[in-house]
Write a protein that holds these residues in place. Structure first.
Motif, PDB file in Angstrom:
ATOM      1  N   ARG A 253       0.899  -1.145   0.130  1.00  0.00           N
ATOM      2  CA  ARG A 253       0.095  -0.030   0.088  1.00  0.00           C
ATOM      3  C   ARG A 253       0.930   1.204   0.060  1.00  0.00           C
ATOM      4  O   ARG A 253       1.937   1.108   0.817  1.00  0.00           O
ATOM      5  N   LEU A 254       0.733   2.075  -0.779  1.00  0.00           N
ATOM      6  CA  LEU A 254       1.272   3.471  -0.950  1.00  0.00           C
ATOM      7  C   LEU A 254       0.773   4.594  -0.214  1.00  0.00           C
ATOM      8  O   LEU A 254      -0.802   4.907  -0.434  1.00  0.00           O
ATOM      9  N   VAL A 255       1.338   5.266   0.332  1.00  0.00           N
ATOM     10  CA  VAL A 255       1.060   6.591   1.259  1.00  0.00           C
ATOM     11  C   VAL A 255       1.771   7.810   0.432  1.00  0.00           C
ATOM     12  O   VAL A 255       2.804   7.499   0.382  1.00  0.00           O
ATOM     13  N   LEU A 256       1.117   8.658  -0.086  1.00  0.00           N
ATOM     14  CA  LEU A 256       1.545   9.872  -0.738  1.00  0.00           C
ATOM     15  C   LEU A 256       1.605  11.024   0.436  1.00  0.00           C
ATOM     16  O   LEU A 256       0.889  11.368   1.158  1.00  0.00           O
TER      17      LEU A 256
END
Ligand code: FAD
Lengths: 136, 513
Positions: B429-432
């Motif tokens: 999962r990517l957090v910006l």
């Protein structure tokens, strides 16, 4: 009247969702019953209910219109993709269907931003359900 | 042969067939191509064999745009910036050469097929051969790992090769020193390119040393290889015949400056089960004597469909999380990472149990992500001359580096693509850390890649040099290096500029016959 597969999928969800309280079978009556019960299988979809609830709260803060269990469950239900065909009982099938749904949403780029996290819409809603449940 | 210009008699004139200004990767590659031939080559290098702060100070300049440390981003000594480059190597992508209707001023005069024969020898020169930059099956075979195929169609994998990194001065200097036909003039600053009365040819180079001497080099052909910023400066400084600067009759010299905006810390990816992410996707792997690492790049189809600019993303494991660890109790970011790993565990790892059977508290890792992206050619992003002067009395460089909304929008789309690829594969999962609607972050940095300031185009109204890197309108003046790139792609420039220089050497050999 909803179509066959949609009906059976929804029946599936609700069967596990409200357990003995919910009528089974596919009828008008069970097409959209109100419920304020968290589906018993749903906590099993996440690794940690408290952590999921914290993310879910952030989602709900940005999506106030969805602060309602029925709304969220209906949205999750509508999103669940077809019968994955895996054995292992109803719960397992639902969990697998949820996995597929979430991956398919990433595939299509159907995402929401939750405090910077780029999350599949359904995944975020699952966390939101657990937040509502935790907060009573 | 090495000659220290500070030790020559004042007023010495050196004659050669080919004069190469600058002894960095471009200049050294060009000179080497003539080693042992009958062609007399003189390499004129501002620096010496060791770094010297007084020489390096000549690289200081003024910023008018995005803050850019001009002296730290290049090196004025024999070997040029290869004395401290990182060694990342990958060719440009075929689409980078195309005129794309959504990228103003895009398009090289030729396609990648023109450079293809030179990428192999260039890979040799930067010591990454044998190089395989894109074949997934090759890397699956070579590493013995199953490499997950990206599934959304938005991105594909490319493979960056790491040069040792080759220090061109140290590695190839001795070869030049030994060659009977090559003279390397050290500590020799070219301060003016002397043109004939009409400005149609060059008849000499004026040289100054920091101990006050003046010399001259004359040749049949002149090649400016001073790096992507200084190439423009030296042309602008050479204004005694053409007041706007040599080759600048159409006001193009110095314009279209491009970097690869690097946005470290734009986001992080959490991964629960590292077995889903093979080592080459997150680490440098030693293969055939040099390191290789996979990069996430937008696919050509997606770039076309969405009308985007190119980009490169790479990630590496930056930390590990365990239930109840100190990091997640103390840092908001770590807590958020740990929460996501716990919440999404069932989506990111098989089975309901712990990710590592022998370690029930293990949650996973986070990957720090780096990105370098293409910026669209922009005439307002430019190099001019400053009002300040250096110790030689020459106007310093003034850089006005600018990025556009198109650059930012493109990058954000690719960041989302990365999230979708990791999500679709069930890997992470990517957090910006950058908001969709924010302006360019204050902390955008360059990669010390200086491109575009003497761009290549067949039309003199759109380019400073022609397809052979010859300055339009000047018969015997050429430019080598990334300043000729009309577009930058998202690959680090040195491999390509070395390939282009080999091509230029072939052209000059033809001219000299
Ligand atoms: C910290 C850092 C990391 C980098 N990492 C990478 C990477 O990982 N991958 C990659 O592809 N690229 C990288 N680069 C960029 C790479 O170093 C350059 O692309 C490359 O060095 C350019 O070669 P060049 O010969 O064109 O110019 P330069 O290396 O700049 O050489 C120019 C030469 O000209 C000389 N010169 C300048 N002015 C004059 C003058 N007036 N008279 C005489 N001589 C003059 C200079 O002293 C110098 O030796 C990096 C650069 C830096 C600074």
């Amino acid at each position: 009247m909803r179509s066959g597969p949609a009906c059976s999928r929804r029946t599936f969800l609700l069967t596990v969702l409200v357990g003995a309280l919910a009528p089974t079978g596919c009828s008008d009556k069970d097409a959209s019953p109100p419920t304020d019960t968290v589906p018993p299988w749903l906590p099993g979809a996440v690794g940690d209910v408290d952590a999921a609830a914290r993310i879910g709260r952030a989602y709900l803060q940005a999506n106030r219109g969805e602060r309602n269990l029925d709304t969220l469950l209906a949205a999750i239900d509508a999103a669940l993709v077809g019968d994955p065909g895996l054995g292992g009982g109803d719960t397992q099938r639902l969990l697998t269907a949820l996995q597929h749904t979430v991956r398919a949403e990433y595939l299509r780029g159907e995402s929401v931003n939750v405090q910077g996290w780029v999350l599949s819409v359904t995944e975020a809603r699952v966390y939101a359900v657990l937040a509502l449940a935790a907060d009573g | 042969m090495y000659t220290d210009a500070r030790t020559l008699n004042d007023g010495t004139t050196v004659q050669a067939d080919v004069a190469v200004v600058g002894g960095g990767p471009a200049g050294i590659t060009l000179a080497r191509a003539f080693a042992g031939s009958g062609v007399e080559v003189c390499v004129i290098e501002a620096g010496g064999l060791q770094p010297d702060p007084e020489v390096q100070a000549l690289y200081q300049g003024e910023n008018a745009g995005i803050d850019y440390p001009l002296a730290a981003m290049r090196m004025r000594m024999f070997g040029g910036s290869s004395n401290h480059w990182g060694g990342y190597c990958r060719p440009l992508d075929p689409i980078d050469f195309e005129a794309r209707d959504w990228v103003p001023h895009s398009g090289w005069p030729f396609g990648i097929e023109e450079l293809a024969p030179y990428y192999g020898p260039a890979s040799d020169i930067v010591e990454v051969a044998p190089a395989e930059y894109q074949d997934m099956a090759y890397w699956a075979r070579t590493t013995g790992d199953t490499l997950p195929q990206l599934a959304t169609g938005r991105m594909w994998m490319r493979f960056v090769h790491f040069s040792p990194p080759t220090r061109f001065g140290e590695k190839y200097g001795p070869e030049l020193e030994r060659a009977g036909n090559i003279r390397v003039l050290l500590n020799a600053n070219v301060v003016n390119i002397q043109a004939t009365a009409e400005g149609r040819a060059v008849n000499g180079l004026d040289i100054r040393t920091l101990n006050g001497l003046s010399h001259r080099v004359t040749a049949r052909y002149y090649v400016i290889a001073c790096g992507g910023l200084e190439n423009a400066r030296i042309l602008l400084l050479s204004n005694d015949v053409v007041p706007a600067g040599l080759g600048n009759q159409n006001d193009l010299v110095g314009r279209f400056f491009m970097e690869h905006p690097h946005l470290g810390g734009f986001g992080e990816i959490v991964v629960a089960d590292l077995q889903r992410l093979p080592p080459i996707y997150r680490d440098r792997i030693l293969v055939h004597g040099h390191d290789v690492k996979a990069a996430f790049n937008p696919s050509e189809a997606f770039l076309r469909e969405q009308r985007l600019l190119n980009a490169t993303f790479m990630g590496g494991v930056a930390g590990e999380y365990r239930k109840g660890d100190k990091a997640s109790a103390e840092s908001e970011r770590a807590a958020a990472h740990a929460d996501m790993l716990m919440a999404a565990q069932r989506f990111l790892a098989d089975g309901a149990g712990p990710v590592k059977a022998d370690d029930p508290d293990y949650l996973g890792v986070w990957l720090g992500m780096g990105c370098a992206c293409e910026q669209a050619p922009n005439p307002d992003s430019r190099v001019t001359l400053s009002g300040e002067r250096d110790v030689l009395g020459l106007p310093r460089i003034k850089l006005d580096w600018r990025l556009t909304e198109q650059d930012r929008r493109s990058l954000l789309q690719h960041m989302h693509s990365l999230a979708y690829e990791f999500g679709t594969l069930g890997i992470g999962r990517l957090v910006l850390n950058v908001a969709d609607d924010s302006p360019w972050p204050e902390v955008v940095a360059g990669g010390a890649h200086h491109m575009g300031t003497t761009r290549m185009h067949d039309d003199p109204r759109q380019g400073v040099v022609d397809r052979n890197s010859k300055v339009h309108g000047v018969d015997n003046l050429y430019v080598a290096g990334s300043s000729v790139f009309p577009t930058s792609g998202a690959a680090n420039p040195t491999l390509t500029l070395v390939a282009l220089t080999l091509r230029l050497a072939d052209h000059l050999k033809g001219q000299l016959q």
